[in-house]
Every structure is written in C-alpha cells, then in structure tokens.
Enzyme design. Structure first.
Site, PDB file in Angstrom:
ATOM      1  N   THR A   1       0.830  -1.198   0.000  1.00 13.74           N
ATOM      2  CA  THR A   1       0.000   0.000   0.000  1.00 13.74           C
ATOM      3  C   THR A   1       0.863   1.246   0.000  1.00 13.74           C
ATOM      4  O   THR A   1       2.021   1.201   0.382  1.00 13.74           O
ATOM      5  CB  THR A   1      -0.924  -0.030   1.236  1.00 13.74           C
TER       6      THR A   1
ATOM      7  N   THR B   1      -3.735   0.796  -2.805  1.00 10.40           N
ATOM      8  CA  THR B   1      -3.166  -0.485  -2.421  1.00 10.40           C
ATOM      9  C   THR B   1      -3.349  -1.574  -3.474  1.00 10.40           C
ATOM     10  O   THR B   1      -4.323  -1.549  -4.237  1.00 10.40           O
ATOM     11  CB  THR B   1      -3.831  -0.957  -1.101  1.00 10.40           C
TER      12      THR B   1
ATOM     13  N   ASP C   1      -8.866  -9.537   2.324  1.00  7.25           N
ATOM     14  CA  ASP C   1      -9.329  -8.686   3.427  1.00  7.25           C
ATOM     15  C   ASP C   1     -10.747  -9.036   3.894  1.00  7.25           C
ATOM     16  O   ASP C   1     -11.235  -8.453   4.866  1.00  7.25           O
ATOM     17  CB  ASP C   1      -9.286  -7.200   3.024  1.00  7.25           C
TER      18      ASP C   1
ATOM     19  N   SER D   1     -11.543  -2.571   4.930  1.00  9.59           N
ATOM     20  CA  SER D   1     -10.172  -2.055   4.819  1.00  9.59           C
ATOM     21  C   SER D   1      -9.741  -1.440   6.143  1.00  9.59           C
ATOM     22  O   SER D   1     -10.574  -1.213   7.028  1.00  9.59           O
ATOM     23  CB  SER D   1     -10.164  -0.985   3.730  1.00  9.59           C
ATOM     24  N   SER D   2      -8.450  -1.180   6.240  1.00 10.83           N
ATOM     25  CA  SER D   2      -7.939  -0.419   7.390  1.00 10.83           C
ATOM     26  C   SER D   2      -7.439   0.952   6.961  1.00 10.83           C
ATOM     27  O   SER D   2      -6.894   1.698   7.771  1.00 10.83           O
ATOM     28  CB  SER D   2      -6.773  -1.168   8.041  1.00 10.83           C
TER      29      SER D   2
ATOM     30  N   GLY E   1       0.192   0.159   5.821  1.00  9.79           N
ATOM     31  CA  GLY E   1       0.529  -0.593   7.037  1.00  9.79           C
ATOM     32  C   GLY E   1      -0.469  -1.658   7.406  1.00  9.79           C
ATOM     33  O   GLY E   1      -0.433  -2.178   8.514  1.00  9.79           O
ATOM     34  N   GLY E   2      -1.406  -1.993   6.501  1.00 11.89           N
ATOM     35  CA  GLY E   2      -2.369  -3.041   6.819  1.00 11.89           C
ATOM     36  C   GLY E   2      -3.140  -2.705   8.075  1.00 11.89           C
ATOM     37  O   GLY E   2      -3.521  -1.546   8.302  1.00 11.89           O
TER      38      GLY E   2
HETATM   39  N1  GLU Z   1      -5.322  -4.245   2.279  1.00 11.09           N
HETATM   40  C1  GLU Z   1      -5.116  -3.319   3.348  1.00 11.09           C
HETATM   41  C2  GLU Z   1      -6.360  -2.534   3.636  1.00 11.09           C
HETATM   42  O1  GLU Z   1      -7.111  -2.203   2.774  1.00 11.09           O
HETATM   43  C3  GLU Z   1      -3.975  -2.382   3.122  1.00 11.09           C
HETATM   44  C4  GLU Z   1      -2.693  -3.145   3.119  1.00 11.09           C
HETATM   45  C5  GLU Z   1      -1.480  -2.356   3.530  1.00 11.09           C
HETATM   46  O2  GLU Z   1      -1.594  -1.253   4.026  1.00 11.09           O
HETATM   47  O3  GLU Z   1      -0.367  -2.874   3.334  1.00 11.09           O
HETATM   48  O4  GLU Z   1      -6.573  -2.255   4.735  1.00 11.09           O
END
Ligand code: GLU
Length: 611
Positions: free
Chosen positions: A429, A447, A469, A493-494, A514-515
């Site tokens: 991301t 991302t 996700d 999502s985060s 940062g997931g």
């Molecule tokens: N897939 C994650 C999300 O949408 C983002 C992944 C990342 O930040 O590396 O929350």
C-alpha cells in the site's frame, strides 16, 4: 536535531552535506532527484523477514526525513511520483490532476504497493465549494464469488501464502475508476497529459530503487513461480532486478497509453477491458477451481461517493473515511478513548504511550467486529463513537489494562448479531497527500494488498489480492461474520486517509500504508501533531507502536529516538515485542499561510513544494 538514520548513503546526503544538498535541491530539484535516485539505486538491498503481519518490509536502511514547505506541496512514497505530481501543480494543475500523475507513476515505479490493478480511498477537500467528499474505489468481489472461496475442502482456511496468490483473491480493481471520476469532476489539466510522465517512465525506463528491488526479493520469497509474466519482468534470469540498470515495463506503457487515449472507462469496457478479463481468466491454468470474471464484473464497477466520518477531538474536527474501511472509525475511537482517559498530554510520560496502545487495541476490537460493506445495512459508527459509550469503554480499559478487549454493544443494540472472526492476516500500500495552490487537498491511500498483490501480471499491471481482506471463515459459532465474502461486496479495509480542520479550514492531511496497523500509525501521528504540538518532521519520525493480539509491538530503530524507555510500556498480560515497522506516512500541515510536508523515512517518501 533530527538524528540521521541513514547508514549507507554517502555523507553528502546526510548530516552536514544535507544542508548544501537541500539548498541545491531547492534550486535544482530535477538534478537532485536524479542524483538521489542514482545513489539510492546503488545502495545495498536488505530485505526484512516475510511474515503474515509484515508483508511489506520496513526499510532497515533509512534516509533522512524529507520535508518541504510552500503554497502547494506533494508528499508521496516515491521521488519520481512526487516529482511528476509537483510538475503538474507547477503547470497550474489541480490537486486531483497531480494525484492522477502520482498514482500512474507509482504504478510504474512502486508497483509492489499500488497500481492500476488495485483500489483505494480518496478524501478530497474542495476549497471553492468548502466541501469534503470520499471517493471509494475499493475493489469488489466478482459475481461468481462464494463465501468459502478461500477455504480448503476441509473447511480450514488456505495458508496465507497460498491465499495471497490465489486468483480468487483478486478483486475488481477500483483505482482507475476513482482517478477518472475525480478527474472528471475536478481536473483542470487534460487527463491524457497527466498520464504522460508514467508512460515515459514505463517506456524509457528508470533505475529501480532499493525498496523496489528488495520488494521483488520479498515477493520471490513469498512465491512468484506461478506467474511467468511476473517472473520475466521482475525476476529476469530468476534474480531480482539488478541495480544500476534501467527497468522498463512496455506492457504497462501500452495500457497507460490506451487509458490516456480513451479515458478511464476503457479499463472497464471495450478492448482493454476484454484483455484484462481474459488475462485474469487465464489464471485458471494455475488454479483450476478459479471461476473467473464475467464481462459484467468490470462493466458494472462503480466508485461510491460517501460522506466522511468526522468528530471533534483534541480541539479539532478530524475527518476520515467511513466503512467499508474500518481504519477511520478506529482512528476516531482511539482519539476519543484517549480523551476520555485524560492521560495523553505528555510525550515524555510513559502513561501517554501506554494509554495510546490500550486505546488502539480497544478500538480494534470494535472495528474488526462491527465493520462491513454498508451495502448490507449501516454500520453503527455513530453508536460506537457515542460519548457515553466511549466513556464506559475507557473506564473498562483502565480498570483492567491486561485484559484482551472484546467488541462492545453500542447504544441501541441489544445483541451481537455477527460471528466473531479470529485474527486475520495483515497486509502493499502507498499514501499520497497533495495540496494545490488554491487549497484543494487530496488525501489518498492506494493499495494492491500484499507486496506486489497476487504476484500476477495482467497487461503489465500487478493484480491485487485485496479479497484476502474479507474474513475467510464466513460463519463462526453459528453466526454469519459481518465481513464475509459475497458477490459485489467490498472487503473491510484499514485505510484511513484523514484531513483535520480548525475553524472550518483544513490544517492537517495525512495517511499511511501498514495493513491493520494503519489506524495505529495515524492515531500516533495525530496525537503528536494535535496534542503534543510537534512539528511535522517529528510527528512523522517519532516512534510508532502497534498492539497485536496479546502483544504490543514497539518500534525498533525508529527515525527519531523514543522519548521514554519503551520497556516501561509493559502491561500485565501483554508481551512487548520490538521490531521495525513499515509505515509510509505522508503528512501535510498548515503553519501560518504555508503548507509543510513531511514524508516517512521508513520508506522512500519524498516531499516537494512550490514556493
Ligand atoms: N489491504 C489493506 C487494507 O485495505 C492495506 C494493506 C497495507 O496497508 O499494506 O486495509
């Protein structure tokens, strides 16, 4: 004084030489970017271990914190993208024109993190209309999706690695639709001109950065033998891209040229769309159970315009993106819990950091349970941010700091309607923050999910694996899980692009990759900027922390030293774990009548400004 953490850059670009370097940079930005890229590309590569929680590694070799101030500022995770965006602003372009240029270049130069085959969220401030709007370009699940697509026949979830490259994890990409729609509304420069810098780079080549090269190495370790096109492009001769040799992506240049000529809809309908659909459907060769995409999956993709989620916190109005992201809710809840505890004012007091870590984990418990695609009915965000609910949660949190938090019941709800998902995998991301000379702002997180997404290339594009996700188990304890996979749904999502207002005017814009750790990073930056009154460079460079299950991850080797001894963050029942954290914060802050940008040195972030 900022500690230089760069151990491998020559001294001309660190410490004393930096002053000379940066004054030269101001007068000769193009020359300096060229020199910087050459130096970066020749630096040694060091890849961090691959893990479920850190699929994109933190750079162990950190450069200085890049900052810039002026009337219009760009912060992206890559110097080439920042330069392309700044040139668009210098030619009178709108923040959204610059964003299109930045994202297109990122697709070429930082393909491990974002690109045309992915999705994202844009929080846009329109200065003339004084209006804030969310463009949701999240990927959707294809029509033939089933809730158990990421389960083995035994009913157990696939291994993380197997799922990350499974074609069933590829969502219908929303990035091009988002850029096209935002550009149709706000763009002032021709669409095709904004794509030219990316087309040139993809066709003529550029020197791959150390991060790109180490990300290829990481993808190789995660497994990339399933896709020949990926191997041929990024692993020529079975080895990650060599340093010092121009890297080109002619197939991506052709895709970008088609989009430049025919507009963003060409991604979803017409000959290019057909080639994308066939390219994805050809992946059945590696996964015979893959049911494939229909033409309608692409043709029916639509960006959703949403109202932002806002709350007055720490004397400012903090606005971010609503579900289907859970990141914004978590940021607001974290700050609200901190306010309710009262103990957050002093960065030199371990209590402030301890409360931050606790608030983050309590906010996680709620968002990971309650948030789903609102297409299935509203998410109780208002109840979860209700002051008495937050007060009660803050009291419970303080009464038993060692307890692992569970989701709460917000006012008006009598029962827990959903099954409780277990911890899922975390996840490539990037974040872009731009303010133009007229005050329009784009805060945009983008991302492809894991590093290089599914490690499948179609038409030169990295295809995402965003559908990991969703919660992989659709039913837990006899109850359907809120974030389960179904056709047309967007996985939770985060991501949490954020803009903060004071007296109705924007004063701060930020976001990070940062997931699942994204809201943790953003809450810490907001705490530093809004409460500790730190300048942008320090807000970005101070250490990060991230609760995870019964552990608290504290940042090892942060760009700026810990103001406390982090071992004092020990809470009974929680293990302290020290490790590097791979954020990529892009921060803009208005100070007086100028905007100041700071880019995260944990990646290759670069801030550039017009005077
Ligand atoms: N897939 C994650 C999300 O949408 C983002 C992944 C990342 O930040 O590396 O929350």
């Amino acid at each position: 004084m900022v500690r230089s953490c760069n151990r491998s850059l020559p001294t001309t670009l660190s410490s004393a030489g930096a002053r000379l370097g940066w004054s030269l940079f101001r007068s000769r930005p193009t020359l300096m970017i060229g020199a910087l890229l050459l130096l970066l590309s020749l630096s040694p590569v060091s890849a961090a271990p691959v893990s479920r929680d850190d699929p994109e590694q933190a750079d162990t070799r950190k450069s200085r914190i890049s900052t810039a101030a002026g009337s219009a500022v760009v912060v992206t995770a890559n110097p080439l993208a920042s330069k392309a965006a700044l040139n668009v602003l210098a030619s009178g372009g709108h923040a959204v024109d610059a964003l299109v240029a930045a994202q297109a270049v990122l697709a070429v130069a930082e393909p491990q993190s974002s690109g045309l085959g992915g999705g994202g969220f844009l929080l846009h401030w329109d200065a003339r209309r004084q209006a804030l709007e969310v463009f949701d370009g999240r990927e959707t699940a294809p029509e033939r999706s089933r809730s158990d697509d990421l389960l083995k026949p035994s009913g157990d979830p696939l291994s993380y690695r197997a799922a990350t490259r499974n074609p069933d994890a590829i969502g219908i990409p929303g990035t091009v639709a988002l850029l096209w729609e935002a550009h149709q509304q706000m763009g002032q420069r021709p669409w095709s001109s904004t794509l030219q810098p990316a087309i040139r780079l993809a066709r003529e080549g550029f020197l791959p950065s150390p991060r790109l090269r180490s990300s290829v190495a990481l993808a190789q370790r995660l497994g990339a033998t399933h896709n020949l096109a990926f191997q041929q492009l990024y692993l020529p001769g079975g080895k990650p891209l060599p340093a010092g040799r121009l890297f080109r992506n002619p197939a991506l240049a052709r895709t970008l040229e088609t989009l430049a000529q025919h507009g963003g809809r060409a991604f979803y309908e017409g000959p290019l769309a057909q080639r994308i659909q066939s390219g994805v459907n050809a992946l059945t060769a590696q996964a015979p159970n893959f049911k494939g995409w229909s033409a309608n999956d692409l043709a029916s993709y639509a960006v959703v315009r949403r109202s932002p989620l806002c709350r007055v916190l720490m004397k400012h109005r903090v606005c971010t993106v609503p579900p289907p992201s859970s990141g914004g809710l978590a940021v607001l809840q974290t700050l609200a819990l901190l306010e309710a505890t009262g103990g957050f004012n002093d960065p030199d007091n371990p209590q402030s950091w301890r409360d931050l870590a606790l608030a983050e984990s309590w906010a996680d418990a709620d968002r990971l349970y309650w948030v789903h695609d609102p297409i299935d009915g509203s998410v109780p965000t208002q109840g979860l941010l209700n002051p008495s609910y937050v007060q009660a949660r803050a009291q419970a949190m303080q009464a038993s700091p060692g307890r692992l938090p569970q989701p709460g019941l917000p006012p008006g709800l009598k029962r827990f309607p959903f099954g409780r998902p277990g911890p899922g995998p975390e996840l490539g991301t990037s974040h872009v923050t731009i303010v133009d000379g007229a005050g329009n702002i784009a805060s945009y997180t983008t991302t492809v999910e894991t590093v290089f997404g599914s490690r499948n290339l179609v038409e030169g594009m990295v295809m995402n694996n965003q559908l990991t996700d969703f919660d992989w188990r659709p039913v837990v304890g006899g109850l359907a899980v809120a974030n389960r996979r179904r056709p047309g749904r967007r996985p939770v999502s985060s991501m949490a692009p954020t803009i903060v207002f004071n007296n109705q005017q924007p004063v701060l814009a930020l976001g990070s990759p940062g997931g699942k750790r994204i809201p943790h990073f953003i809450s810490r930056v907001l705490l530093a900027a809004l409460q500790w009154a730190e300048p942008p460079k320090r807000s970005v460079g101070l250490p990060l922390l991230s609760p995870q299950g019964d552990s608290l991850v504290i940042e090892k080797d942060p760009p700026l030293p810990w103001p406390i001894n982090p071992n004092q963050l020990n809470v009974p029942g929680r293990k302290l774990r020290s490790q590097t954290l791979g954020s990529g914060i892009g921060l803009l802050q208005r100070i007086g009548d100028r905007w100041h940008g700071a880019a995260d040195p944990r990646r290759e972030g670069t801030a550039l400004a017009l005077p």
